[in-house]
Design a protein around this motif. Structure first.
Motif, mmCIF file in Angstrom:
data_model
loop_
_atom_site.group_PDB
_atom_site.id
_atom_site.type_symbol
_atom_site.label_atom_id
_atom_site.label_comp_id
_atom_site.label_asym_id
_atom_site.label_seq_id
_atom_site.Cartn_x
_atom_site.Cartn_y
_atom_site.Cartn_z
ATOM 1 N N ILE A 1 0.815 -1.213 0.000
ATOM 2 C CA ILE A 1 0.000 0.000 0.000
ATOM 3 C C ILE A 1 0.851 1.267 0.000
ATOM 4 N N PHE A 2 2.161 1.132 0.206
ATOM 5 C CA PHE A 2 3.008 2.309 0.140
ATOM 6 C C PHE A 2 3.075 2.830 -1.287
ATOM 7 N N CYS A 3 3.137 1.899 -2.252
ATOM 8 C CA CYS A 3 3.170 2.290 -3.659
ATOM 9 C C CYS A 3 1.784 2.283 -4.288
ATOM 10 N N HIS A 4 0.973 1.292 -3.899
ATOM 11 C CA HIS A 4 -0.380 1.153 -4.459
ATOM 12 C C HIS A 4 -1.379 1.712 -3.454
ATOM 13 N N GLU A 5 -1.723 2.987 -3.627
ATOM 14 C CA GLU A 5 -2.590 3.648 -2.649
ATOM 15 C C GLU A 5 -4.024 3.119 -2.685
ATOM 16 N N LYS A 6 -4.526 2.812 -3.848
ATOM 17 C CA LYS A 6 -5.913 2.359 -3.975
ATOM 18 C C LYS A 6 -5.924 1.016 -4.696
ATOM 19 N N THR A 7 -6.311 -0.035 -3.957
ATOM 20 C CA THR A 7 -6.249 -1.378 -4.526
ATOM 21 C C THR A 7 -7.553 -1.805 -5.179
ATOM 22 N N TYR A 8 -8.688 -1.171 -4.831
ATOM 23 C CA TYR A 8 -9.955 -1.580 -5.423
ATOM 24 C C TYR A 8 -10.913 -0.397 -5.497
ATOM 25 N N VAL A 9 -11.942 -0.566 -6.342
ATOM 26 C CA VAL A 9 -12.967 0.457 -6.522
ATOM 27 C C VAL A 9 -14.334 -0.201 -6.376
ATOM 28 N N LEU A 10 -15.217 0.397 -5.578
ATOM 29 C CA LEU A 10 -16.579 -0.105 -5.401
ATOM 30 C C LEU A 10 -17.487 0.468 -6.484
ATOM 31 N N ILE A 11 -18.299 -0.403 -7.085
ATOM 32 C CA ILE A 11 -19.260 0.028 -8.105
ATOM 33 C C ILE A 11 -20.661 -0.279 -7.598
ATOM 34 N N GLY A 12 -21.448 0.741 -7.376
ATOM 35 C CA GLY A 12 -22.804 0.556 -6.877
ATOM 36 C C GLY A 12 -22.880 0.626 -5.363
ATOM 37 N N LYS A 13 -24.112 0.537 -4.846
ATOM 38 C CA LYS A 13 -24.358 0.584 -3.407
ATOM 39 C C LYS A 13 -25.233 -0.595 -2.994
ATOM 40 N N THR B 1 -29.195 0.007 -2.764
ATOM 41 C CA THR B 1 -29.994 -0.059 -3.985
ATOM 42 C C THR B 1 -30.240 -1.498 -4.414
ATOM 43 N N LYS B 2 -29.317 -2.393 -4.099
ATOM 44 C CA LYS B 2 -29.481 -3.798 -4.470
ATOM 45 C C LYS B 2 -30.532 -4.489 -3.609
ATOM 46 N N CYS B 3 -30.713 -4.031 -2.377
ATOM 47 C CA CYS B 3 -31.741 -4.614 -1.503
ATOM 48 C C CYS B 3 -33.122 -4.465 -2.118
ATOM 49 N N LYS C 1 -34.034 -4.594 -5.112
ATOM 50 C CA LYS C 1 -34.318 -5.481 -6.227
ATOM 51 C C LYS C 1 -35.080 -6.722 -5.782
ATOM 52 N N CYS C 2 -34.904 -7.119 -4.536
ATOM 53 C CA CYS C 2 -35.585 -8.319 -4.021
ATOM 54 C C CYS C 2 -36.686 -7.968 -3.031
ATOM 55 N N HIS C 3 -36.423 -7.007 -2.140
ATOM 56 C CA HIS C 3 -37.372 -6.662 -1.080
ATOM 57 C C HIS C 3 -38.365 -5.620 -1.576
ATOM 58 N N VAL C 4 -39.613 -6.051 -1.680
ATOM 59 C CA VAL C 4 -40.651 -5.132 -2.140
ATOM 60 C C VAL C 4 -41.004 -4.131 -1.044
ATOM 61 N N ARG C 5 -41.053 -4.620 0.171
ATOM 62 C CA ARG C 5 -41.422 -3.768 1.300
ATOM 63 C C ARG C 5 -40.201 -3.035 1.845
ATOM 64 N N GLU C 6 -40.473 -1.977 2.604
ATOM 65 C CA GLU C 6 -39.405 -1.176 3.197
ATOM 66 C C GLU C 6 -38.678 -1.983 4.256
ATOM 67 N N ILE C 7 -37.348 -1.879 4.278
ATOM 68 C CA ILE C 7 -36.532 -2.618 5.244
ATOM 69 C C ILE C 7 -36.105 -1.665 6.352
ATOM 70 N N ASN C 8 -36.497 -1.985 7.569
ATOM 71 C CA ASN C 8 -36.117 -1.146 8.708
ATOM 72 C C ASN C 8 -35.215 -1.878 9.696
ATOM 73 N N ALA C 9 -35.148 -3.208 9.583
ATOM 74 C CA ALA C 9 -34.395 -4.001 10.558
ATOM 75 C C ALA C 9 -32.910 -3.987 10.228
ATOM 76 N N THR C 10 -32.098 -3.964 11.275
ATOM 77 C CA THR C 10 -30.653 -4.084 11.147
ATOM 78 C C THR C 10 -30.224 -5.348 11.874
ATOM 79 N N LEU C 11 -29.616 -6.276 11.143
ATOM 80 C CA LEU C 11 -29.250 -7.569 11.710
ATOM 81 C C LEU C 11 -27.742 -7.702 11.815
ATOM 82 N N PRO C 12 -27.259 -8.487 12.785
ATOM 83 C CA PRO C 12 -25.815 -8.761 12.861
ATOM 84 C C PRO C 12 -25.342 -9.487 11.609
ATOM 85 N N ASP C 13 -24.047 -9.389 11.336
ATOM 86 C CA ASP C 13 -23.502 -9.995 10.123
ATOM 87 C C ASP C 13 -23.760 -11.494 10.063
ATOM 88 N N LEU C 14 -23.625 -12.186 11.182
ATOM 89 C CA LEU C 14 -23.827 -13.636 11.210
ATOM 90 C C LEU C 14 -25.262 -13.993 10.838
#
Length: 344
Positions: free
Chosen positions: A243-255, A258-260, A262-275
């Protein structure tokens, strides 16, 4: 009442209309005695066997038709999946073997799904891909657990290391977590960006969780920066981090948000642990990583200014072109000065 047997001529007194001599049975029809013909047991056995054979073959034809993957396209929008399957090494395998599993019970489940016309309620989510369990894959591909490593690109890849245990402390991978890409000739291929999601997403300093050398054999890599040729091995062996020479190793495309939608018709309010979140989406619904996560492009960018920290004499192409342009302008000015004739 007496009656005469039409067959043998014997006069009977029995009211049952059964001849006491020849044993034939008769009935009155339009004022005449007509013989009641009885079918022998062999006749009824033959009829039963013939009927059973017709029904059995009809069921086999129906089952074979229901097992044909082409019928799936009549209800599901999956033409591209069918075409990739039809040109892959999986073309001899029926749909139910992957989507339900092997065995008589799973065969009947798949047949019922194909032949039945169901009207389910509208679910709270749409556009979900097919659910394929790892157990169904490993029933045929059990050799991957015996093979320690396989060559994938520049790295030695281990299926066992990825399928066994929890990765990053909370993620248990499925076969279809990686094998989901549809390409001609391979029904379920791997896309590199799927690997990048796990190895790069929210990692400290943008360094992959397995380290850069796990994919890049830096000993054999030479590269040119400006007017100098460098070797990765020289820098790595001196303890200089990537990372000293390569400052940026990857680029994120999209969020992800917005992908949620595509599947969830209803509004999502719950926040769940990663597991819990991955348990639902990966292990239960068998979604691939890119179904939820933004796409990741791994293209390390070299910081030219960092190179000058250690190599001040380095000159980049744009600097060389700039100096060359200055030399050309100076040369042009000299020529113009020589061509001027001063008349006294």
């Amino acid at each position: 009442m007496k009656w005469k047997c039409p067959f043998c001529g014997y006069e009977n007194e029995s009211e049952k209309l059964v001849c006491e001599v020849c044993g034939k049975q008769f009935k009155w029809k339009k004022g005449k005695l007509v013989e009641v013909k009885k079918r022998p047991p062999e006749f009824w056995i033959s009829i039963f066997i013939l009927t059973f054979a017709i029904i059995f073959n009809a069921v086999l034809i129906g089952v074979e038709y229901a097992s044909d993957p082409k019928i799936c396209t009549s209800c599901h929008e999956m033409e591209k999946y069918f075409e990739s399957w039809n040109e892959s090494t999986h073309k001899g395998i029926k749909c139910y073997e992957c989507h339900y599993g092997r065995g008589v019970l799973n065969f009947l489940r798949g047949t019922y799904h194909s032949l039945s016309v169901l009207q389910p309620k509208v679910p709270p989510y749409v556009n979900l891909p097919a659910n394929i369990s790892s157990e169904n894959c490993l029933s045929c591909h059990d050799d991957i657990e015996k093979i320690k490593y396989i060559q994938y690109g520049e790295i030695n890849f281990s299926h066992v290391n990825h399928l066994n245990g929890y990765k990053r402390g909370f993620l248990k991978l499925e076969c279809v977590s990686c094998h989901r890409e549809i390409v001609i000739g391979s029904h379920i291929a791997v896309k590199n960006s799927t690997c990048f999601v796990c190895h790069f997403y929210e990692t400290p300093e943008g360094v992959p969780i397995s380290g850069c050398p796990s994919c890049h054999n830096y000993h054999d890599i030479e590269f040119v920066v400006g007017n100098r040729t460098f070797k990765h091995s020289v820098h790595v062996e001196r303890g200089i981090k990537c990372i000293f020479c390569h400052e940026k190793t990857y680029v994120l495309i999209g969020k992800m948000e917005t992908k949620c939608k595509k599947c969830h018709v209803r509004e999502i309010n719950a926040t769940l642990p990663d597991l819990t979140m991955h348990g639902i989406h990966v292990n239960k619904l068998k979604l691939d990583c890119l179904q939820c996560h933004p796409d990741i492009v791994h293209k390390p960018i070299v910081s030219e200014d960092k190179c000058k920290t250690c190599h001040p004499s380095i000159k980049y192409e744009k600097e060389e072109k700039k100096e060359e342009r200055k030399r050309e302008e100076a040369k042009k000015e000299r020529k113009e000065g020589e061509s001027v004739v001063i008349v006294p």
